[in-house]
Motif scaffolding. Structure first.
Motif, PDB file in Angstrom:
ATOM      1  N   MET A   3    -102.920  34.576 -27.897  1.00 14.68           N
ATOM      2  CA  MET A   3    -101.472  34.471 -27.725  1.00 14.68           C
ATOM      3  C   MET A   3    -100.722  35.491 -28.572  1.00 14.68           C
ATOM      4  O   MET A   3     -99.634  35.940 -28.188  1.00 14.68           O
ATOM      5  CB  MET A   3    -101.016  33.058 -28.078  1.00 14.68           C
ATOM      6  CG  MET A   3    -101.464  32.002 -27.079  1.00 14.68           C
ATOM      7  SD  MET A   3    -100.979  32.396 -25.371  1.00 14.68           S
ATOM      8  CE  MET A   3     -99.198  32.414 -25.505  1.00 14.68           C
ATOM      9  N   ALA A   4    -101.279  35.859 -29.718  1.00 16.32           N
ATOM     10  CA  ALA A   4    -100.609  36.846 -30.572  1.00 16.32           C
ATOM     11  C   ALA A   4    -100.496  38.189 -29.854  1.00 16.32           C
ATOM     12  O   ALA A   4     -99.423  38.815 -29.841  1.00 16.32           O
ATOM     13  CB  ALA A   4    -101.362  37.001 -31.891  1.00 16.32           C
ATOM     14  N   SER A   5    -101.591  38.629 -29.241  1.00 15.66           N
ATOM     15  CA  SER A   5    -101.584  39.902 -28.512  1.00 15.66           C
ATOM     16  C   SER A   5    -100.660  39.831 -27.301  1.00 15.66           C
ATOM     17  O   SER A   5     -99.871  40.749 -27.051  1.00 15.66           O
ATOM     18  CB  SER A   5    -103.001  40.259 -28.057  1.00 15.66           C
ATOM     19  OG  SER A   5    -103.869  40.377 -29.156  1.00 15.66           O
ATOM     20  N   PHE A   6    -100.763  38.737 -26.548  1.00 22.51           N
ATOM     21  CA  PHE A   6     -99.929  38.576 -25.356  1.00 22.51           C
ATOM     22  C   PHE A   6     -98.451  38.554 -25.735  1.00 22.51           C
ATOM     23  O   PHE A   6     -97.627  39.233 -25.113  1.00 22.51           O
ATOM     24  CB  PHE A   6    -100.308  37.280 -24.644  1.00 22.51           C
ATOM     25  CG  PHE A   6     -99.490  36.990 -23.418  1.00 22.51           C
ATOM     26  CD1 PHE A   6     -99.738  37.664 -22.229  1.00 22.51           C
ATOM     27  CD2 PHE A   6     -98.475  36.055 -23.452  1.00 22.51           C
ATOM     28  CE1 PHE A   6     -98.981  37.404 -21.100  1.00 22.51           C
ATOM     29  CE2 PHE A   6     -97.713  35.787 -22.336  1.00 22.51           C
ATOM     30  CZ  PHE A   6     -97.967  36.466 -21.145  1.00 22.51           C
ATOM     31  N   THR A   7     -98.120  37.811 -26.787  1.00 17.12           N
ATOM     32  CA  THR A   7     -96.727  37.727 -27.228  1.00 17.12           C
ATOM     33  C   THR A   7     -96.218  39.074 -27.713  1.00 17.12           C
ATOM     34  O   THR A   7     -95.080  39.466 -27.422  1.00 17.12           O
ATOM     35  CB  THR A   7     -96.591  36.693 -28.360  1.00 17.12           C
ATOM     36  OG1 THR A   7     -97.062  35.423 -27.901  1.00 17.12           O
ATOM     37  CG2 THR A   7     -95.138  36.555 -28.803  1.00 17.12           C
ATOM     38  N   GLY A   8     -97.070  39.810 -28.429  1.00 13.44           N
ATOM     39  CA  GLY A   8     -96.660  41.115 -28.957  1.00 13.44           C
ATOM     40  C   GLY A   8     -96.351  42.109 -27.853  1.00 13.44           C
ATOM     41  O   GLY A   8     -95.326  42.793 -27.890  1.00 13.44           O
ATOM     42  N   VAL A  10     -95.699  41.478 -24.575  1.00 17.15           N
ATOM     43  CA  VAL A  10     -94.572  41.037 -23.750  1.00 17.15           C
ATOM     44  C   VAL A  10     -93.248  41.235 -24.470  1.00 17.15           C
ATOM     45  O   VAL A  10     -92.267  41.746 -23.893  1.00 17.15           O
ATOM     46  CB  VAL A  10     -94.750  39.557 -23.344  1.00 17.15           C
ATOM     47  CG1 VAL A  10     -93.481  39.025 -22.676  1.00 17.15           C
ATOM     48  CG2 VAL A  10     -95.930  39.408 -22.403  1.00 17.15           C
ATOM     49  N   SER A  11     -93.189  40.857 -25.743  1.00 18.40           N
ATOM     50  CA  SER A  11     -91.944  41.004 -26.489  1.00 18.40           C
ATOM     51  C   SER A  11     -91.595  42.475 -26.693  1.00 18.40           C
ATOM     52  O   SER A  11     -90.425  42.865 -26.589  1.00 18.40           O
ATOM     53  CB  SER A  11     -92.052  40.298 -27.850  1.00 18.40           C
ATOM     54  OG  SER A  11     -93.100  40.847 -28.632  1.00 18.40           O
ATOM     55  N   SER A  14     -90.368  43.847 -23.382  1.00 17.35           N
ATOM     56  CA  SER A  14     -89.079  43.234 -23.055  1.00 17.35           C
ATOM     57  C   SER A  14     -87.948  43.871 -23.850  1.00 17.35           C
ATOM     58  O   SER A  14     -86.864  44.158 -23.306  1.00 17.35           O
ATOM     59  CB  SER A  14     -89.128  41.723 -23.330  1.00 17.35           C
ATOM     60  OG  SER A  14     -90.110  41.097 -22.535  1.00 17.35           O
TER      61      SER A  14
END
Length: 261
Positions: A3-8, A10-11, A14
């Motif tokens: 989730m850390a990689s995915f969140t980084g 995507v954010s 964005s």
């Protein structure tokens, strides 16, 4: 999924897209020529630098990093304590029957079941760890090099765009598209390098460190089993690989099994 990689990612995307959209037209930042120069050039140069199988292994490793959660070192400690219970209750030969998806642990159990000496076990497993480090270094280096090549091709695209622009000064309508290629290729190169390639290389390196810690735990656990150490000693020894604030206490019921032999 990590989730850390995915969140980084995507954010990061964005925020960049939002900033572009707020400041003007998003279509102004889409240029097929620039993408061809930067992305295509980066991939081509990477294939020149590395063997095809190494490049494919790097992309597979990147997918694995983002799709799989990292192994908790506490689980490796608990696994070795369980194996110590088996060896103390049923003997070392039973370790050869242990079913596991870890090839490293399977090799360790095989060596223990064969009655190998501490020196043989340590040498064999240490070689495995060093070999893994070398393989992972190549995978990390693929993305590190891509992180260097992408900005370089961005600058190359800028030079191409400037040459095109200067050669068309007599036609003002063609200056804009040429300038777009000149500027956007630098943007694409920086974006790919700083948001994708270098972070992926860093993530792979951090995963390698964690994996090596897990393998070291299994190595030292195997040595403790051959020495017939009790589970309490094994836990205290192996938990030293883990930060004190991240250590999980092993269930007392498991530790008490040392008295059953």
């Amino acid at each position: 999924m990590d989730m850390a990689s995915f969140t980084g990612i995507v954010s990061g995307l964005s925020l960049i897209i939002s900033a572009i959209y707020i400041g003007g037209d998003l279509h102004n930042f889409v240029n097929i020529q620039g993408l061809m120069i930067v992305f295509g050039g980066t991939i081509a140069t990477t294939l020149i630098t590395f063997q095809f199988k190494d490049v494919m292994a790097a992309f597979k490793a990147a997918y694995f990093v983002f799709s799989k959660d990292k192994e908790d070192p506490n689980e490796a400690v608990e696994t070795m304590i369980k194996l110590s219970h088996i060896s103390r209750r049923q003997g070392l030969l039973e370790l050869g029957k242990v079913k596991t998806d870890s090839l490293f642990l399977k090799k360790a159990c095989g060596l223990l079941a064969d009655g190998s000496s501490e020196e043989v076990i340590r040498a064999a497993l240490t070689t495995e760890i060093k070999s893994l480090q070398l393989r992972h270094f190549i995978v990390q280096d693929v993305f590190k090099k891509m992180g260097l090549y992408a900005p370089a091709f961005g600058m190359l695209g800028t030079l191409i765009g400037l040459v095109q622009m200067l050669s068309r000064l007599q036609d003002p309508s063609k200056i804009g598209p040429a300038m777009a290629v000149a500027l956007l290729t630098t943007f694409y190169g920086s974006l790919l390098s700083t948001l994708f390639f270098l972070p992926i290389a860093g993530k792979l390196r951090s995963r390698t460190v964690i994996e090596i810690i897990n393998l070291e735990i299994k190595l030292e656990g195997s040595i403790s089993i051959i020495k017939n150490n009790n589970p309490v000693i094994i836990y205290e020894k192996l938990s030293s690989f883990i930060s004190s604030r991240l250590r999980k206490p092993i269930k007392k019921a498991n530790l008490k099994q040392k008295n059953e032999t």
